[in-house]
Design a protein around this motif. Sequence first.
Motif, PDB file in Angstrom:
ATOM      1  N   PRO A 291       0.747  -1.073  -0.251  1.00 61.46           N
ATOM      2  CA  PRO A 291      -0.227   0.126  -0.368  1.00 61.46           C
ATOM      3  C   PRO A 291       1.003   1.064  -0.272  1.00 61.46           C
ATOM      4  O   PRO A 291       0.318   2.341  -0.904  1.00 61.46           O
ATOM      5  N   SER A 292       1.835   1.103   0.705  1.00 58.71           N
ATOM      6  CA  SER A 292       3.028   2.791   0.202  1.00 58.71           C
ATOM      7  C   SER A 292       3.775   2.892  -0.545  1.00 58.71           C
ATOM      8  O   SER A 292       3.738   3.678  -1.172  1.00 58.71           O
ATOM      9  N   LEU A 293       4.146   2.206  -1.199  1.00 58.37           N
ATOM     10  CA  LEU A 293       4.839   1.752  -2.184  1.00 58.37           C
ATOM     11  C   LEU A 293       3.457   2.547  -3.604  1.00 58.37           C
ATOM     12  O   LEU A 293       3.834   2.876  -4.304  1.00 58.37           O
ATOM     13  N   GLU A 294       2.396   1.825  -3.523  1.00 55.10           N
ATOM     14  CA  GLU A 294       1.075   2.096  -4.076  1.00 55.10           C
ATOM     15  C   GLU A 294       0.063   4.012  -3.922  1.00 55.10           C
ATOM     16  O   GLU A 294       0.201   4.244  -4.781  1.00 55.10           O
ATOM     17  N   ALA A 295       0.912   4.260  -2.924  1.00 59.83           N
ATOM     18  CA  ALA A 295       0.598   5.677  -2.283  1.00 59.83           C
ATOM     19  C   ALA A 295       1.746   6.452  -3.332  1.00 59.83           C
ATOM     20  O   ALA A 295       1.364   7.407  -4.050  1.00 59.83           O
ATOM     21  N   VAL A 296       2.769   5.736  -2.749  1.00 62.75           N
ATOM     22  CA  VAL A 296       4.713   6.981  -3.950  1.00 62.75           C
ATOM     23  C   VAL A 296       3.771   6.475  -6.022  1.00 62.75           C
ATOM     24  O   VAL A 296       4.085   7.761  -6.174  1.00 62.75           O
ATOM     25  N   SER A 297       3.791   5.257  -6.408  1.00 58.65           N
ATOM     26  CA  SER A 297       3.504   5.424  -7.579  1.00 58.65           C
ATOM     27  C   SER A 297       2.209   6.341  -8.137  1.00 58.65           C
ATOM     28  O   SER A 297       2.414   6.864  -8.771  1.00 58.65           O
ATOM     29  N   GLU A 298       1.330   6.134  -7.282  1.00 57.77           N
ATOM     30  CA  GLU A 298       0.265   7.458  -7.239  1.00 57.77           C
ATOM     31  C   GLU A 298       1.037   8.827  -7.448  1.00 57.77           C
ATOM     32  O   GLU A 298       0.317   9.454  -8.199  1.00 57.77           O
ATOM     33  N   ALA A 299       1.400   9.297  -6.392  1.00 52.93           N
ATOM     34  CA  ALA A 299       1.349  10.988  -6.162  1.00 52.93           C
ATOM     35  C   ALA A 299       2.804  11.093  -7.919  1.00 52.93           C
ATOM     36  O   ALA A 299       3.406  11.688  -8.249  1.00 52.93           O
ATOM     37  N   ARG A 300       4.095   9.711  -7.799  1.00 50.97           N
ATOM     38  CA  ARG A 300       4.652   9.487  -9.158  1.00 50.97           C
ATOM     39  C   ARG A 300       4.152  10.018 -10.457  1.00 50.97           C
ATOM     40  O   ARG A 300       4.166  11.382 -11.016  1.00 50.97           O
ATOM     41  N   ARG A 301       2.554   9.352 -10.397  1.00 54.26           N
ATOM     42  CA  ARG A 301       2.089   9.406 -11.867  1.00 54.26           C
ATOM     43  C   ARG A 301       1.268  10.704 -11.702  1.00 54.26           C
ATOM     44  O   ARG A 301       1.788  11.960 -12.997  1.00 54.26           O
ATOM     45  N   LEU A 302       0.709  11.348 -10.288  1.00 45.09           N
ATOM     46  CA  LEU A 302       0.744  12.969 -10.717  1.00 45.09           C
ATOM     47  C   LEU A 302       1.539  13.712 -10.730  1.00 45.09           C
ATOM     48  O   LEU A 302       1.314  14.697 -11.181  1.00 45.09           O
ATOM     49  N   ALA A 303       2.765  13.829 -10.123  1.00 47.21           N
ATOM     50  CA  ALA A 303       3.465  14.768  -9.978  1.00 47.21           C
ATOM     51  C   ALA A 303       4.573  14.634 -11.873  1.00 47.21           C
ATOM     52  O   ALA A 303       4.529  15.977 -11.802  1.00 47.21           O
ATOM     53  N   ASP A 304       4.419  13.972 -12.128  1.00 44.44           N
ATOM     54  CA  ASP A 304       5.121  13.581 -13.871  1.00 44.44           C
ATOM     55  C   ASP A 304       3.427  14.768 -14.874  1.00 44.44           C
ATOM     56  O   ASP A 304       4.606  15.466 -15.676  1.00 44.44           O
ATOM     57  N   ALA A 305       2.645  14.682 -14.427  1.00 46.20           N
ATOM     58  CA  ALA A 305       1.486  15.580 -15.400  1.00 46.20           C
ATOM     59  C   ALA A 305       1.318  16.912 -14.475  1.00 46.20           C
ATOM     60  O   ALA A 305       0.692  17.917 -15.455  1.00 46.20           O
ATOM     61  N   SER A 306       2.149  17.116 -13.557  1.00 45.87           N
ATOM     62  CA  SER A 306       2.258  18.323 -12.889  1.00 45.87           C
ATOM     63  C   SER A 306       3.555  19.065 -12.620  1.00 45.87           C
ATOM     64  O   SER A 306       4.005  20.100 -11.955  1.00 45.87           O
ATOM     65  N   SER A 307       5.063  18.477 -13.169  1.00 41.82           N
ATOM     66  CA  SER A 307       6.274  18.920 -12.757  1.00 41.82           C
ATOM     67  C   SER A 307       5.851  18.848 -11.627  1.00 41.82           C
ATOM     68  O   SER A 307       7.093  19.713 -11.506  1.00 41.82           O
ATOM     69  N   GLY A 308       6.393  18.321 -10.955  1.00 39.90           N
ATOM     70  CA  GLY A 308       6.047  18.185  -9.526  1.00 39.90           C
ATOM     71  C   GLY A 308       7.010  17.491  -9.142  1.00 39.90           C
ATOM     72  O   GLY A 308       7.643  16.379  -9.963  1.00 39.90           O
ATOM     73  N   ARG A 309       7.148  17.177  -7.322  1.00 40.50           N
ATOM     74  CA  ARG A 309       8.380  16.093  -6.983  1.00 40.50           C
ATOM     75  C   ARG A 309       7.567  15.004  -5.966  1.00 40.50           C
ATOM     76  O   ARG A 309       6.247  15.986  -5.645  1.00 40.50           O
ATOM     77  N   VAL A 310       8.049  14.422  -5.801  1.00 47.80           N
ATOM     78  CA  VAL A 310       7.584  12.908  -4.508  1.00 47.80           C
ATOM     79  C   VAL A 310       7.802  13.155  -3.647  1.00 47.80           C
ATOM     80  O   VAL A 310       9.876  12.740  -3.371  1.00 47.80           O
ATOM     81  N   VAL A 311       7.899  13.356  -2.106  1.00 49.43           N
ATOM     82  CA  VAL A 311       8.345  13.325  -1.344  1.00 49.43           C
ATOM     83  C   VAL A 311       8.148  11.708  -0.160  1.00 49.43           C
ATOM     84  O   VAL A 311       6.657  12.488  -0.014  1.00 49.43           O
TER      85      VAL A 311
END
Length: 308
Positions: free
Chosen positions: A2-22
Amino acid sequence: RPSLEAVSEARRLADASSGRVVSVLIGPADDSAVAALGAHGADKVIRFAGDGFAAYSSESYARALARAVETESPDAVFVPFTSTGRDLAPRVAFLTGGGLVSDCASFDLADGRLVAKRSQYSGKMVATFTWASKLQIASLRPNVFALVSPVEGRACEVVAAEADATSRARVREFKAKESGRKELVEAQVIVSGGRGLKAAEHFKLVEDLGAAMGAAVGASRAIVDDGWVSHSMQVGQTGKTVSPSLYVACGISGAIQHLAGMSSSRVIVAINKDPEAPIFKVANYGIVGDVFEILPPLKGKDVRSIYE
């Protein structure tokens, strides 16, 4: 997972908005956990360790995550909708002043802001949520969000951090009971049994099928209340909410309480002799027949190929 799923979804959204994932890692963990977070999309990992974080404690963990939020000033915070996440997320929302939407099943972006969706009323409707607060906090339903393909050795900054680990109540020790069963919430394949099995000794038919498929084994509330199996195996509104890739319901009629806990499964197969059973309304595939005739031939066979 579940933690890796949260990071993965954050990565997808960050890539779509030029953001970073912490990613925030609290408590004892080896370097492999940090590497997994980085491989699945984290640009930075903030670690809170020490004796005060040796075991989960609501106050100290919430304080640590809130400290990371204060330092990083993110647009959104994702927390897995696990037993720990359900306790942690609302506390962090209170400490940070952020709005919280729980048990989310999907996200989109609109004008740089999140739009979340989740099913409600046993899957009868899908609700859409937006946040009025600047900080958007969401908990993510396990087994719904796809993992990104891990990139081994991906560059990831690791930072050690400190927070007040004192707590008015501290967990001294966890005593986990070894059940020898796969955890339902994280399982990709689940086989569940209900009152259609007629007697507790017949539940072995479901266990045999679960073993043949390498699946976790669940149960309806009716047979848990009758004492056939333990409450830890109950799927439903007052049991565990699951979202596997495949859910096989054997002799389960489909009471609304049960549907609330499994209707978000990707593929549902129902076996019931009553063609009017409610379970067929949510099933992708249905077999109208007697479980005592359908399940035994599958025992001991390599049935993994059926769903793979």
